[in-house]
Design a protein around this motif. Structure first.
Motif, PDB file in Angstrom:
ATOM      1  N   GLY A 106     -12.956   8.009 -37.721  1.00 22.57           N
ATOM      2  CA  GLY A 106     -14.315   7.684 -38.124  1.00 22.57           C
ATOM      3  C   GLY A 106     -15.247   8.806 -37.681  1.00 22.57           C
ATOM      4  N   ILE A 107     -15.966   9.371 -38.635  1.00 22.48           N
ATOM      5  CA  ILE A 107     -16.875  10.478 -38.329  1.00 22.48           C
ATOM      6  C   ILE A 107     -18.297   9.932 -38.272  1.00 22.48           C
ATOM      7  CG2 ILE A 107     -17.628  12.797 -38.981  1.00 22.48           C
ATOM      8  CD1 ILE A 107     -15.078  12.955 -40.741  1.00 22.48           C
ATOM      9  N   LEU A 108     -18.850   9.880 -37.073  1.00 18.06           N
ATOM     10  CA  LEU A 108     -20.188   9.349 -36.873  1.00 18.06           C
ATOM     11  C   LEU A 108     -21.200  10.400 -37.325  1.00 18.06           C
ATOM     12  CD1 LEU A 108     -19.706   8.024 -33.209  1.00 18.06           C
ATOM     13  CD2 LEU A 108     -19.129   6.852 -35.351  1.00 18.06           C
ATOM     14  N   GLY A 109     -21.937  10.108 -38.369  1.00 14.95           N
ATOM     15  CA  GLY A 109     -22.906  11.085 -38.857  1.00 14.95           C
ATOM     16  C   GLY A 109     -23.282  10.812 -40.298  1.00 14.95           C
TER      17      GLY A 109
ATOM     18  N   THR B 170     -15.839  20.015 -40.856  1.00 11.57           N
ATOM     19  CA  THR B 170     -15.281  18.889 -40.106  1.00 11.57           C
ATOM     20  C   THR B 170     -14.145  18.240 -40.893  1.00 11.57           C
ATOM     21  OG1 THR B 170     -17.391  18.462 -38.994  1.00 11.57           O
ATOM     22  CG2 THR B 170     -15.812  16.647 -39.065  1.00 11.57           C
ATOM     23  N   ASN B 171     -14.393  17.996 -42.181  1.00 13.07           N
ATOM     24  CA  ASN B 171     -13.345  17.431 -43.038  1.00 13.07           C
ATOM     25  C   ASN B 171     -12.124  18.340 -43.094  1.00 13.07           C
ATOM     26  OD1 ASN B 171     -14.956  15.228 -43.693  1.00 13.07           O
ATOM     27  ND2 ASN B 171     -15.777  16.185 -45.540  1.00 13.07           N
ATOM     28  N   GLU B 172     -12.380  19.637 -43.258  1.00 11.13           N
ATOM     29  CA  GLU B 172     -11.281  20.593 -43.400  1.00 11.13           C
ATOM     30  C   GLU B 172     -10.483  20.729 -42.111  1.00 11.13           C
ATOM     31  OE1 GLU B 172     -13.425  24.030 -44.622  1.00 11.13           O
ATOM     32  OE2 GLU B 172     -13.851  23.227 -46.639  1.00 11.13           O
TER      33      GLU B 172
ATOM     34  N   GLU C 265      -6.849  10.438 -42.375  1.00 12.57           N
ATOM     35  CA  GLU C 265      -7.954  10.040 -43.241  1.00 12.57           C
ATOM     36  C   GLU C 265      -9.247  10.091 -42.442  1.00 12.57           C
ATOM     37  OE1 GLU C 265      -7.036   6.152 -44.661  1.00 12.57           O
ATOM     38  OE2 GLU C 265      -5.442   6.841 -46.004  1.00 12.57           O
ATOM     39  N   GLY C 266     -10.165  10.942 -42.864  1.00 13.26           N
ATOM     40  CA  GLY C 266     -11.473  11.011 -42.218  1.00 13.26           C
ATOM     41  C   GLY C 266     -12.502  10.278 -43.057  1.00 13.26           C
ATOM     42  N   GLU C 267     -13.278   9.420 -42.438  1.00  9.57           N
ATOM     43  CA  GLU C 267     -14.288   8.652 -43.162  1.00  9.57           C
ATOM     44  C   GLU C 267     -15.626   8.775 -42.438  1.00  9.57           C
ATOM     45  OE1 GLU C 267     -15.261   4.007 -44.419  1.00  9.57           O
ATOM     46  OE2 GLU C 267     -13.185   4.622 -44.002  1.00  9.57           O
ATOM     47  N   TRP C 268     -16.648   9.202 -43.181  1.00  6.25           N
ATOM     48  CA  TRP C 268     -17.981   9.337 -42.591  1.00  6.25           C
ATOM     49  C   TRP C 268     -18.646   7.970 -42.467  1.00  6.25           C
ATOM     50  CZ3 TRP C 268     -20.515  13.844 -40.957  1.00  6.25           C
ATOM     51  CH2 TRP C 268     -19.753  15.014 -41.100  1.00  6.25           C
ATOM     52  N   ILE C 269     -19.250   7.741 -41.318  1.00  6.36           N
ATOM     53  CA  ILE C 269     -19.909   6.465 -41.032  1.00  6.36           C
ATOM     54  C   ILE C 269     -21.399   6.744 -40.863  1.00  6.36           C
ATOM     55  CG2 ILE C 269     -19.963   4.453 -39.533  1.00  6.36           C
ATOM     56  CD1 ILE C 269     -17.180   5.295 -38.512  1.00  6.36           C
ATOM     57  N   PRO C 270     -22.226   6.397 -41.845  1.00  3.37           N
ATOM     58  CA  PRO C 270     -23.668   6.661 -41.744  1.00  3.37           C
ATOM     59  C   PRO C 270     -24.260   6.020 -40.491  1.00  3.37           C
ATOM     60  CG  PRO C 270     -23.081   5.971 -43.964  1.00  3.37           C
ATOM     61  CD  PRO C 270     -21.871   5.719 -43.102  1.00  3.37           C
ATOM     62  N   THR C 271     -25.108   6.751 -39.811  1.00  6.86           N
ATOM     63  CA  THR C 271     -25.641   6.245 -38.544  1.00  6.86           C
ATOM     64  C   THR C 271     -26.422   4.934 -38.680  1.00  6.86           C
ATOM     65  OG1 THR C 271     -27.551   7.738 -38.729  1.00  6.86           O
ATOM     66  CG2 THR C 271     -25.660   8.512 -37.442  1.00  6.86           C
TER      67      THR C 271
END
Length: 269
Positions: free
Chosen positions: A19-22, A34-36, A50-56
């Motif tokens: 989970g990518i906080l941002g 970051t994804n790469e 699997e990277g997934e962005w999590i909107p703040t």
């Protein structure tokens, strides 16, 4: 306890979920990087990530902790000021309090300081100068020294910075293949740690493990967490397909190990 990345190929069959906080912005080089960087590490380790962005803003929801539990590791990404100051702090607090593998870079590093200053040391108004809050406890303040030869429109700290000193014997140092004591890393920011608040790092249990050429704080870690590392520099910016960044490799491996442990524990229940 935080450990260096395993040298063996992981046997994890399910995807490792990060989970990518941002607040993702396709125009930000650091967000694409970051994804790469996650995929560089995935291919090196022989696993699916699997990277997934999590909107703040979503991190302030009542069910946010339940959602964060579904991830094997959390990465607090660059991009401050975030859409939700409180949301980013809540995501970082979850990782620290629940001992989830955590990596914070650039803005994520800065907010990790704010989070533990507020929630561990109870400095309720700890803040960044970037937010113009009027707080008397500004622990993140403008970079004091610019990098030579930067472009006028670039951040004050922009580009490769040589002479970043790693603390001997730290977990951070162990991630680098040759155990280097001095490294070159990319920075891209306008804010750093106010040295008047350096005492908060040790008081909260997060020793400084990397410093800039003039002694500036550039990374912290926790010796008591499964994996907790935060860096002002951005390892994702120098990660490549042929040479994944060692910090990202260590983080992904820690997340894979935690994902496997969670799965094993659920089977035993």
């Amino acid at each position: 306890m935080l450990r260096a990345a395993s040298s063996t190929i992981s046997a994890v069959s399910d995807p490792v979920r990060i989970g990518i906080l941002g607040d993702f912005n396709s125009e930000f080089r650091s967000h694409q990087a970051t994804n790469e960087a996650l995929q560089h590490a995935a291919r090196k380790l022989g696993m699916e990530v699997e990277g997934e962005w999590i909107p703040t803003p979503s991190l302030t929801a009542a069910d946010s902790e339940k959602k964060l539990e579904a991830y094997d590791g959390l990465w607090a990404a660059p991009g401050s000021p975030y859409k939700s100051f409180d949301g980013m702090l809540k995501g970082i607090e979850f990782a620290r309090r629940r001992d989830w593998p955590f990596l914070g870079t650039c803005g994520g590093f800065q907010y990790a300081f704010i989070e533990f200053a507020r929630n561990v040391l109870h400095i309720s108004d700890a803040d960044s100068a970037e937010n113009n809050s009027g707080s008397k406890n500004i622990i993140i303040y403008p970079v004091a020294c610019a990098v030579p030869d930067r472009k006028d429109n670039a951040p004050k700290l922009s580009g490769p910075v040589r002479g970043i000193k790693l603390r001997p014997g730290s977990y951070l140092q162990s991630f680098y293949s040759k155990g280097e004591e001095t490294v070159t890393e990319e920075l891209f920011c306008n804010f750093e740690i106010n040295p008047d608040f350096e005492w908060t790092t040790m008081e909260a249990g997060f020793p400084v493990v990397a410093r800039g050429p003039q002694g500036e704080i550039r990374a912290i870690e926790s010796p008591t967490h499964r994996f907790y590392v935060a860096t002002l520099f951005q390892p994702q910016l120098s990660s490549t397909e042929k040479k994944p960044h060692p910090i990202v490799l260590a983080f992904v491996q820690a997340a894979a190990d935690w994902g496997k442990k969670k799965l094993d524990d659920s089977v035993l229940e």
